[in-house]
Each structure stands twice: as C-alpha cells, then as structure tokens.
Design a protein around this motif. Structure first.
Motif, PDB file in Angstrom:
ATOM      1  N   THR A  19       0.850  -1.183   0.000  1.00 39.13           N
ATOM      2  CA  THR A  19       0.000   0.000   0.000  1.00 39.13           C
ATOM      3  C   THR A  19       0.888   1.236   0.000  1.00 39.13           C
ATOM      4  OG1 THR A  19      -1.785  -1.108   1.192  1.00 39.13           O
ATOM      5  CG2 THR A  19      -1.798   1.292   1.180  1.00 39.13           C
ATOM      6  N   LEU A  20       0.748   2.047  -1.029  1.00 42.00           N
ATOM      7  CA  LEU A  20       1.468   3.301  -1.114  1.00 42.00           C
ATOM      8  C   LEU A  20       0.606   4.426  -0.554  1.00 42.00           C
ATOM      9  CD1 LEU A  20       2.949   3.058  -4.732  1.00 42.00           C
ATOM     10  CD2 LEU A  20       3.840   2.122  -2.586  1.00 42.00           C
ATOM     11  N   SER A  21       1.269   5.392   0.045  1.00 45.30           N
ATOM     12  CA  SER A  21       0.583   6.569   0.572  1.00 45.30           C
ATOM     13  C   SER A  21       1.139   7.816  -0.093  1.00 45.30           C
ATOM     14  CB  SER A  21       0.775   6.685   2.083  1.00 45.30           C
ATOM     15  OG  SER A  21       0.229   5.588   2.758  1.00 45.30           O
ATOM     16  N   CYS A  22       0.277   8.792  -0.267  1.00 46.83           N
ATOM     17  CA  CYS A  22       0.652  10.097  -0.811  1.00 46.83           C
ATOM     18  C   CYS A  22       0.113  11.136   0.160  1.00 46.83           C
ATOM     19  CB  CYS A  22       0.047  10.271  -2.196  1.00 46.83           C
ATOM     20  SG  CYS A  22       0.253  11.904  -2.932  1.00 46.83           S
ATOM     21  N   ALA A  23       1.014  11.727   0.936  1.00 41.87           N
ATOM     22  CA  ALA A  23       0.617  12.695   1.953  1.00 41.87           C
ATOM     23  C   ALA A  23       0.815  14.109   1.433  1.00 41.87           C
ATOM     24  CB  ALA A  23       1.426  12.477   3.220  1.00 41.87           C
ATOM     25  N   ALA A  24      -0.190  14.937   1.621  1.00 42.52           N
ATOM     26  CA  ALA A  24      -0.147  16.312   1.145  1.00 42.52           C
ATOM     27  C   ALA A  24      -0.005  17.277   2.308  1.00 42.52           C
ATOM     28  CB  ALA A  24      -1.414  16.632   0.370  1.00 42.52           C
ATOM     29  N   SER A  25       0.668  18.378   2.041  1.00 40.83           N
ATOM     30  CA  SER A  25       0.798  19.446   3.020  1.00 40.83           C
ATOM     31  C   SER A  25       0.848  20.779   2.300  1.00 40.83           C
ATOM     32  CB  SER A  25       2.065  19.262   3.866  1.00 40.83           C
ATOM     33  OG  SER A  25       3.215  19.334   3.048  1.00 40.83           O
ATOM     34  N   GLY A  26       0.538  21.852   3.031  1.00 41.52           N
ATOM     35  CA  GLY A  26       0.767  23.197   2.522  1.00 41.52           C
ATOM     36  C   GLY A  26      -0.314  23.795   1.659  1.00 41.52           C
ATOM     37  N   GLY A  27      -1.486  23.202   1.625  1.00 42.57           N
ATOM     38  CA  GLY A  27      -2.529  23.784   0.791  1.00 42.57           C
ATOM     39  C   GLY A  27      -3.844  23.062   0.999  1.00 42.57           C
ATOM     40  N   THR A  28      -4.825  23.368   0.136  1.00 41.12           N
ATOM     41  CA  THR A  28      -6.142  22.753   0.231  1.00 41.12           C
ATOM     42  C   THR A  28      -6.160  21.514  -0.652  1.00 41.12           C
ATOM     43  OG1 THR A  28      -7.100  24.928   0.608  1.00 41.12           O
ATOM     44  CG2 THR A  28      -8.608  23.127   0.068  1.00 41.12           C
ATOM     45  N   PHE A  29      -5.857  20.405  -0.050  1.00 44.72           N
ATOM     46  CA  PHE A  29      -5.706  19.145  -0.781  1.00 44.72           C
ATOM     47  C   PHE A  29      -6.994  18.736  -1.476  1.00 44.72           C
ATOM     48  CE2 PHE A  29      -3.804  15.366  -1.985  1.00 44.72           C
ATOM     49  CZ  PHE A  29      -4.425  14.234  -1.471  1.00 44.72           C
ATOM     50  N   SER A  30      -8.124  19.027  -0.848  1.00 43.48           N
ATOM     51  CA  SER A  30      -9.397  18.587  -1.408  1.00 43.48           C
ATOM     52  C   SER A  30      -9.790  19.354  -2.670  1.00 43.48           C
ATOM     53  CB  SER A  30     -10.511  18.706  -0.357  1.00 43.48           C
ATOM     54  OG  SER A  30     -10.620  20.037   0.100  1.00 43.48           O
ATOM     55  N   ASN A  31      -9.021  20.365  -3.065  1.00 45.60           N
ATOM     56  CA  ASN A  31      -9.259  21.063  -4.327  1.00 45.60           C
ATOM     57  C   ASN A  31      -8.761  20.274  -5.534  1.00 45.60           C
ATOM     58  OD1 ASN A  31     -10.409  23.253  -3.075  1.00 45.60           O
ATOM     59  ND2 ASN A  31      -8.597  24.549  -3.198  1.00 45.60           N
ATOM     60  N   TYR A  32      -8.006  19.211  -5.271  1.00 44.74           N
ATOM     61  CA  TYR A  32      -7.311  18.508  -6.328  1.00 44.74           C
ATOM     62  C   TYR A  32      -7.793  17.075  -6.495  1.00 44.74           C
ATOM     63  CZ  TYR A  32      -3.776  22.206  -6.009  1.00 44.74           C
ATOM     64  OH  TYR A  32      -3.108  23.408  -5.998  1.00 44.74           O
ATOM     65  N   ALA A  33      -7.892  16.644  -7.747  1.00 41.16           N
ATOM     66  CA  ALA A  33      -7.888  15.213  -8.024  1.00 41.16           C
ATOM     67  C   ALA A  33      -6.445  14.735  -7.863  1.00 41.16           C
ATOM     68  CB  ALA A  33      -8.387  14.935  -9.433  1.00 41.16           C
ATOM     69  N   VAL A  34      -6.273  13.455  -7.613  1.00 41.72           N
ATOM     70  CA  VAL A  34      -4.921  12.906  -7.416  1.00 41.72           C
ATOM     71  C   VAL A  34      -4.756  11.679  -8.290  1.00 41.72           C
ATOM     72  CG1 VAL A  34      -3.333  11.853  -5.777  1.00 41.72           C
ATOM     73  CG2 VAL A  34      -4.720  13.811  -5.087  1.00 41.72           C
ATOM     74  N   GLY A  35      -3.622  11.601  -8.930  1.00 44.64           N
ATOM     75  CA  GLY A  35      -3.310  10.451  -9.763  1.00 44.64           C
ATOM     76  C   GLY A  35      -2.048   9.755  -9.297  1.00 44.64           C
ATOM     77  N   TRP A  36      -1.958   8.475  -9.632  1.00 44.46           N
ATOM     78  CA  TRP A  36      -0.730   7.699  -9.444  1.00 44.46           C
ATOM     79  C   TRP A  36      -0.198   7.332 -10.823  1.00 44.46           C
ATOM     80  CZ3 TRP A  36       1.978   6.792  -5.072  1.00 44.46           C
ATOM     81  CH2 TRP A  36       1.342   6.962  -3.843  1.00 44.46           C
ATOM     82  N   PHE A  37       1.098   7.491 -10.978  1.00 43.37           N
ATOM     83  CA  PHE A  37       1.808   7.110 -12.180  1.00 43.37           C
ATOM     84  C   PHE A  37       3.010   6.274 -11.775  1.00 43.37           C
ATOM     85  CE2 PHE A  37      -0.186   9.863 -15.387  1.00 43.37           C
ATOM     86  CZ  PHE A  37      -0.875  10.728 -14.569  1.00 43.37           C
ATOM     87  N   ARG A  38       3.563   5.562 -12.737  1.00 41.10           N
ATOM     88  CA  ARG A  38       4.808   4.845 -12.480  1.00 41.10           C
ATOM     89  C   ARG A  38       5.723   4.980 -13.685  1.00 41.10           C
ATOM     90  NH1 ARG A  38       2.508  -1.392 -12.581  1.00 41.10           N
ATOM     91  NH2 ARG A  38       2.254  -1.563 -14.850  1.00 41.10           N
ATOM     92  N   GLN A  39       7.004   4.837 -13.404  1.00 40.33           N
ATOM     93  CA  GLN A  39       7.992   4.925 -14.474  1.00 40.33           C
ATOM     94  C   GLN A  39       9.090   3.913 -14.223  1.00 40.33           C
ATOM     95  OE1 GLN A  39       9.529   8.880 -15.235  1.00 40.33           O
ATOM     96  NE2 GLN A  39      10.004   8.317 -17.344  1.00 40.33           N
ATOM     97  N   ALA A  40       9.247   3.000 -15.166  1.00 39.39           N
ATOM     98  CA  ALA A  40      10.328   2.027 -15.129  1.00 39.39           C
ATOM     99  C   ALA A  40      11.495   2.568 -15.935  1.00 39.39           C
ATOM    100  CB  ALA A  40       9.843   0.697 -15.696  1.00 39.39           C
ATOM    101  N   PRO A  41      12.711   2.090 -15.674  1.00 46.10           N
ATOM    102  CA  PRO A  41      13.881   2.585 -16.414  1.00 46.10           C
ATOM    103  C   PRO A  41      13.705   2.437 -17.920  1.00 46.10           C
ATOM    104  CG  PRO A  41      14.573   1.294 -14.539  1.00 46.10           C
ATOM    105  CD  PRO A  41      13.081   1.133 -14.624  1.00 46.10           C
ATOM    106  N   GLY A  42      13.947   3.520 -18.632  1.00 47.26           N
ATOM    107  CA  GLY A  42      13.875   3.494 -20.079  1.00 47.26           C
ATOM    108  C   GLY A  42      12.479   3.543 -20.659  1.00 47.26           C
ATOM    109  N   LYS A  43      11.477   3.702 -19.790  1.00 45.34           N
ATOM    110  CA  LYS A  43      10.094   3.725 -20.264  1.00 45.34           C
ATOM    111  C   LYS A  43       9.429   5.054 -19.924  1.00 45.34           C
ATOM    112  CE  LYS A  43       9.284  -1.257 -20.146  1.00 45.34           C
ATOM    113  NZ  LYS A  43       8.352  -2.340 -19.714  1.00 45.34           N
ATOM    114  N   ALA A  44       8.340   5.330 -20.617  1.00 47.06           N
ATOM    115  CA  ALA A  44       7.581   6.541 -20.360  1.00 47.06           C
ATOM    116  C   ALA A  44       6.789   6.415 -19.063  1.00 47.06           C
ATOM    117  CB  ALA A  44       6.632   6.811 -21.523  1.00 47.06           C
ATOM    118  N   ARG A  45       6.440   7.555 -18.496  1.00 45.58           N
ATOM    119  CA  ARG A  45       5.615   7.549 -17.295  1.00 45.58           C
ATOM    120  C   ARG A  45       4.225   7.019 -17.655  1.00 45.58           C
ATOM    121  NH1 ARG A  45       6.697  12.269 -13.064  1.00 45.58           N
ATOM    122  NH2 ARG A  45       8.747  11.357 -13.496  1.00 45.58           N
ATOM    123  N   GLU A  46       3.732   6.088 -16.843  1.00 54.06           N
ATOM    124  CA  GLU A  46       2.504   5.348 -17.141  1.00 54.06           C
ATOM    125  C   GLU A  46       1.423   5.671 -16.120  1.00 54.06           C
ATOM    126  OE1 GLU A  46       1.078   0.628 -17.461  1.00 54.06           O
ATOM    127  OE2 GLU A  46       3.042   1.162 -16.658  1.00 54.06           O
TER     128      GLU A  46
END
Length: 123
Positions: A19-46
């Motif tokens: 389980t990965l976590s993404c913790a936000a600070s410094g602003g109004t987090f609920s104003n944003y949608a949030v996405g997860w991406f991944r990037q393997a060596p030599g590949k584009a961000r997915e």
C-alpha cells in the motif's frame, strides 16, 4: 502550494501486496484530483490510477483494474494506492500527482508531483 510525499514502497515478492501513501501538506488538498503514475527505467511515465477530489470517482487503465485500488482520506490529506497480486513488471518508481483540471491520465496535465517511491517486485 500543496506538496506531496509518497511512502510505502519497497521490495515485495511476486503475488504480494503493498500500500502506497501520498501525503499532502501546505494547501487545500481537497481542491485537487490525485493520480498515481509509475515509471520504469527506459520507459515513459505510465498512468496507474486517479481519484476525484471527493473520492467519488476512480479511474484505472486495464493494466491496473482488479489489482489496484485508489482511495483518499481528505481529513488526513492522504491518498492511498493498494496494490495486490504484484508482478515483476510492476517494478517502477511510483509517483503521485495533483490535478486541478484536465485529463486525469495525461502526466503533463498535472500541477504538482511528489518525489516518487521505488517498488521492486522480485523473488
């Protein structure tokens, strides 16, 4: 300005879970949608998953459907990515990002990025 920090990555055996976590600070987090991406060596961000600002809507590509689940807790300013049945091809650096408006599956649309967390799936 919102800042994002990912955590929860590590080494896991094939078939395992993380389980990965993404913790936000410094602003109004609920104003944003949030996405997860991944990037393997030599590949584009997915694109892996995205969740609306309220948490009511979630989106996944076919590669993640049925194995990954995104959720968020705006009271804790945190978004989670539950990953099950992990495969060696899931090995990558995983990033979370915040989106005010735009296409949720397009990296360039996102406004703010975390630094990433490494996930390695290997026996």
């Amino acid at each position: 300005q919102v800042q994002l920090v990912e955590s929860g990555g590590g080494l896991v055996q094939p078939g395992g879970s993380l389980t990965l976590s993404c913790a936000a600070s410094g602003g109004t987090f609920s104003n944003y949608a949030v996405g997860w991406f991944r990037q393997a060596p030599g590949k584009a961000r997915e694109f892996i998953s995205a969740i609306s600002w309220s948490g009511a809507a979630a989106h996944y590509p076919d590669s993640a459907k049925g194995r990954f689940t995104i959720s968020r807790d705006n009271a804790k300013n945190t978004v989670y990515l539950q990953m099950n049945s992990l495969k060696p091809e899931d090995t990558a650096v995983y990033y979370c990002a915040a989106l005010r408006r735009g296409d949720f599956d397009v990296p360039d649309e996102y406004d703010i990025w975390g630094q990433g967390t490494q996930v390695t799936v290997s026996s």
